[in-house]
Design an enzyme around this catalytic site. Structure first.
Site, PDB file in Angstrom:
ATOM      1  CD  GLU A 100       6.006   6.847  10.363  1.00 13.13           C
ATOM      2  OE1 GLU A 100       4.695   7.755  11.499  1.00 13.13           O
ATOM      3  OE2 GLU A 100       7.111   7.789  10.608  1.00 13.13           O
TER       4      GLU A 100
ATOM      5  CB  CYS B 138      -1.817   5.575   9.062  1.00 15.57           C
ATOM      6  SG  CYS B 138      -0.916   6.470   8.202  1.00 15.57           S
TER       7      CYS B 138
ATOM      8  CG  ASN C 189      -2.106   1.805   4.512  1.00 20.86           C
ATOM      9  OD1 ASN C 189      -1.279   1.451   4.576  1.00 20.86           O
ATOM     10  ND2 ASN C 189      -2.989   2.334   5.230  1.00 20.86           N
TER      11      ASN C 189
ATOM     12  CD  GLU D 103       8.965   5.781   8.005  1.00 19.88           C
ATOM     13  OE1 GLU D 103       7.925   5.821   6.800  1.00 19.88           O
ATOM     14  OE2 GLU D 103       9.860   4.824   7.905  1.00 19.88           O
TER      15      GLU D 103
HETATM   16  P1  NAD Z   1      -0.406  -4.290  10.385  1.00 17.89           P
HETATM   17  O1  NAD Z   1       0.490  -4.245  11.350  1.00 17.89           O
HETATM   18  O2  NAD Z   1      -0.838  -6.416  10.577  1.00 17.89           O
HETATM   19  O3  NAD Z   1       1.295  -5.737   9.531  1.00 17.89           O
HETATM   20  C1  NAD Z   1       1.668  -4.267   8.776  1.00 17.89           C
HETATM   21  C2  NAD Z   1       3.268  -5.517   8.793  1.00 17.89           C
HETATM   22  O4  NAD Z   1       3.558  -5.851   9.303  1.00 17.89           O
HETATM   23  C3  NAD Z   1       2.852  -6.309   7.791  1.00 17.89           C
HETATM   24  O5  NAD Z   1       4.175  -6.881   6.380  1.00 17.89           O
HETATM   25  C4  NAD Z   1       2.685  -7.593   8.503  1.00 17.89           C
HETATM   26  O6  NAD Z   1       3.310  -8.967   8.054  1.00 17.89           O
HETATM   27  C5  NAD Z   1       4.026  -7.531   8.697  1.00 17.89           C
HETATM   28  N1  NAD Z   1       3.830  -8.168  10.740  1.00 17.89           N
HETATM   29  C6  NAD Z   1       3.100  -9.127  11.135  1.00 17.89           C
HETATM   30  N2  NAD Z   1       3.278  -8.813  12.411  1.00 17.89           N
HETATM   31  C7  NAD Z   1       4.682  -9.097  12.453  1.00 17.89           C
HETATM   32  C8  NAD Z   1       5.530  -8.934  13.434  1.00 17.89           C
HETATM   33  N3  NAD Z   1       5.410 -10.148  14.544  1.00 17.89           N
HETATM   34  N4  NAD Z   1       6.736  -8.899  13.687  1.00 17.89           N
HETATM   35  C9  NAD Z   1       7.207  -8.098  12.625  1.00 17.89           C
HETATM   36  N5  NAD Z   1       6.583  -7.872  11.287  1.00 17.89           N
HETATM   37  C10 NAD Z   1       5.044  -8.293  11.295  1.00 17.89           C
HETATM   38  O7  NAD Z   1      -0.574  -3.679   9.918  1.00 17.89           O
HETATM   39  P2  NAD Z   1      -1.465  -2.962   8.504  1.00 17.89           P
HETATM   40  O8  NAD Z   1      -2.411  -4.301   8.892  1.00 17.89           O
HETATM   41  O9  NAD Z   1      -0.317  -3.987   7.209  1.00 17.89           O
HETATM   42  O10 NAD Z   1      -1.799  -1.995   8.214  1.00 17.89           O
HETATM   43  C11 NAD Z   1      -2.525  -1.689   8.771  1.00 17.89           C
HETATM   44  C12 NAD Z   1      -2.038  -0.783   9.940  1.00 17.89           C
HETATM   45  O11 NAD Z   1      -1.317  -0.030   9.447  1.00 17.89           O
HETATM   46  C13 NAD Z   1      -3.224   0.330  10.443  1.00 17.89           C
HETATM   47  O12 NAD Z   1      -3.138   0.311  11.626  1.00 17.89           O
HETATM   48  C14 NAD Z   1      -2.278   2.039   9.822  1.00 17.89           C
HETATM   49  O13 NAD Z   1      -3.057   2.432  10.940  1.00 17.89           O
HETATM   50  C15 NAD Z   1      -0.466   1.583   9.969  1.00 17.89           C
HETATM   51  N6  NAD Z   1      -0.578   2.605   8.731  1.00 17.89           N
HETATM   52  C16 NAD Z   1       0.522   3.696   9.520  1.00 17.89           C
HETATM   53  C17 NAD Z   1       1.230   4.540   9.185  1.00 17.89           C
HETATM   54  C18 NAD Z   1       1.649   5.598   9.523  1.00 17.89           C
HETATM   55  O14 NAD Z   1       3.070   5.670   8.682  1.00 17.89           O
HETATM   56  N7  NAD Z   1       1.836   5.517  10.343  1.00 17.89           N
HETATM   57  C19 NAD Z   1       1.000   4.388   7.189  1.00 17.89           C
HETATM   58  C20 NAD Z   1      -0.311   3.119   7.272  1.00 17.89           C
HETATM   59  C21 NAD Z   1      -0.895   2.432   7.765  1.00 17.89           C
END
Ligand code: NAD
Length: 495
Positions: free
Chosen positions: A255, A289, A157, A467
């Protein structure tokens, strides 16, 4: 799917070089505004993940990045910041093309990346230990050492911003990094790694591999040389990462998601609140998020406020992020669009009233992209699914409260705790409520806003660790305590 453009064709970035993956697999990267290919990337195999860790380990041991003068790291990080600043527009355009957000948003993101690099560069030569008074003739002191190889897993995102948010402090502390961006949006991370090496980052100190989270992400964490993992993404994946990190006893910062409540009290400035609320849910097409996705408004002003927000929503111009005058881009992928739409449909079945939006844009010229009209759903019953789970799209879910206690209870009635905001002109109400909201970040009369020097993190299922801020750099160090016996040998007895 149309043919790919070679202009945005990347390999993996390992050991300071763009390298094809060992298996030769490639994947198209799509423009969310059209779902057409805009480039292609190499997809890493497990061998590539191992090579990336090896390269980081080698860089860590053989360059003087870790052991050298912190001021040298300051200089390199500042050079990276200046180079990125010079090419800010180019990087912003690439981010917009790949992720879909508006150019204005991408420029803001790139500015935040530059500011992050500048901020942490100033900390690189201020990583200090302590001297600790202990009994006897002893000197006791602590050292702060870099961890070694740190793994960073980023979401789609805010592709570059969220990657650099943890990568920059890790580098400033002297670590060597392996970054895995999301497969949907890897282009700016790959371009950034190249830029960073051109700016003087030693070979192997920043490596980027793209591939399936389940395979590549997990093999990076499981590698015995990996010393920590910084993860930003969904709660389900965060839980899995916490398990993997626990098995290896390595630190993990998580996060995760949010379901941000926006509490509006009867005395609030409604025009200002409406603008802030709209920004907090339609910005980045709601894929934030810390979106303010649950509007909890006092019943006496509900209609007036919801009408104001709906008027703003209806006036937003949708289109490809790079087009002039566009206020909101597409969602990142057809899958994300389908997921958001299913929440909206379910909310109707649960008794919600669609005040505006609620459907995909199917007409030309946006019909091929992942465009969703900015949506407001009101009159929701308190247990509605759309009020409980993260939607991650431009959908505001509205519910009302009759007194402050009920409002605060509703705000805290969630498994998440990332962000909350409140709108009131009364200072005492504002400060007392801010204390009671269970969230890592609270905004008073303010849309979601953050700065590299301010901590960013969540309570409850929104994550573990913060962070940004000065602590961020310390998370990428470990302490060592050293004790020195200073006592002099007793003079030998003379008879
Ligand atoms: P996601 O969890 O699907 O993927 C995030 C990353 O993790 C990607 O690079 C993905 O390839 C990797 N990943 C997936 N499965 C994995 C595994 N088993 N082991 C290691 N890595 C793995 O999330 P997304 O759809 O890319 O992002 C959206 C989510 O991120 C939302 O829930 C959002 O709230 C959260 N988010 C949180 C913050 C924060 O700072 N708190 C900021 C931005 C987004």
């Amino acid at each position: 799917m149309s043919s790919t453009s070679s202009e945005h064709s990347y390999g993996l970035f390992i050991g300071g070089k763009d390298t094809p993956g060992t298996a030769g697999d490639r994947q198209d990267v799509l423009d969310p505004a059209t779902n057409r290919a805009i480039g292609s990337i190499a997809v890493a195999s497990a061998d590539d993940a191992r090579h990336a860790i090896e390269s980081a380990q080698h860089g860590f041991e053989s360059s003087d990045w870790a052991g050298g003068d912190g001021a040298q790291r300051t200089k390199v990080l500042q050079r990276i910041a200046r180079k990125l600043e010079e090419r800010l527009d180019e990087f912003a355009r690439l981010e917009t093309l790949n992720m879909g957000k508006t150019l204005k948003e991408s420029r803001g993101d790139m500015g935040f990346v530059v500011r992050t690099l500048d901020y942490v560069s100033g900390l690189a030569d201020k990583i200090e230990g302590e001297t600790i008074p202990v009994p006897g003739a002893r000197l006791d002191y602590t050292l702060r050492e870099p961890l070694g190889v740190t793994v960073h897993i980023a979401p789609w995102n805010y592709p570059l911003l969220l990657a650099v948010r943890s990568v920059a402090p890790a580098l400033a502390a002297g670590n060597a990094v392996v970054l895995k961006p999301a497969s949907l949006t890897p282009l700016t991370a790959l371009a950034f790694a190249k830029l960073a090496h051109e700016a003087g980052l030693p070979e192997g100190i920043l490596n980027v591999v793209v591939g399936s989270g389940g395979r590549i992400g997990e093999s990076l964490i499981a590698d015995p040389r990996t010393a920590s993992v910084a993860f930003t993404g969904s709660g389900d994946v965060g839980r899995r990462i916490a398990e993997l990190a626990a098995q290896r006893f390595i630190p993990a910062t998580l996060e995760l998601g949010g379901k941000g409540p926006v509490l509006v009290f009867p005395d609030a400035d409604l025009d200002r609140a409406a603008r802030g609320i709209a920004f907090g849910i339609f910005g980045n097409a709601g894929q934030m998020c810390w979106a303010g996705s649950r509007l909890l408004v006092h019943a006496s002003i509900s209609e007036a406020l919801v009408n104001r927000v709906a008027t703003i929503a209806k006036g937003l111009k949708l289109g490809p992020g790079s087009s002039d005058g566009v206020d909101m881009g597409p969602l990142v992928s057809p899958g994300q669009l389908a997921s958001v739409l299913s929440f909206v449909e379910e909310s109707g079945a649960e008794g919600g009233r669609i005040v505006c939006g609620g459907s995909r844009v199917t007409s030309a010229p946006l019909g091929d992209g992942n465009f969703l009209a900015p949506t407001v759903v009101a009159d929701l019953p308190s247990g509605a699914h759309i009020l409980r789970d993260e939607v991650f799209g431009p959908v505001l879910a509205v519910t009302t409260f009759d007194d402050t206690e009920q409002g605060i209870r509703a705000a805290n009635d969630t498994r998440y705790g990332l962000f909350a905001s409140l709108w009131t002109r009364d200072l005492a109400t504002a400060l007392a409520t801010a204390r009671r909201l269970q969230a890592g970040m609270v905004s008073i009369n303010e849309a979601p806003v953050t700065f590299p020097q301010a901590p960013f993190g969540g309570y409850k299922e929104s994550g573990l660790g913060f962070e940004q801020g000065t602590d961020a750099i310390l998370q990428f160090t470990r302490r060592k305590n050293v004790v020195v016996n200073l006592s002099q040998p007793k003079p030998a007895k003379t008879s």
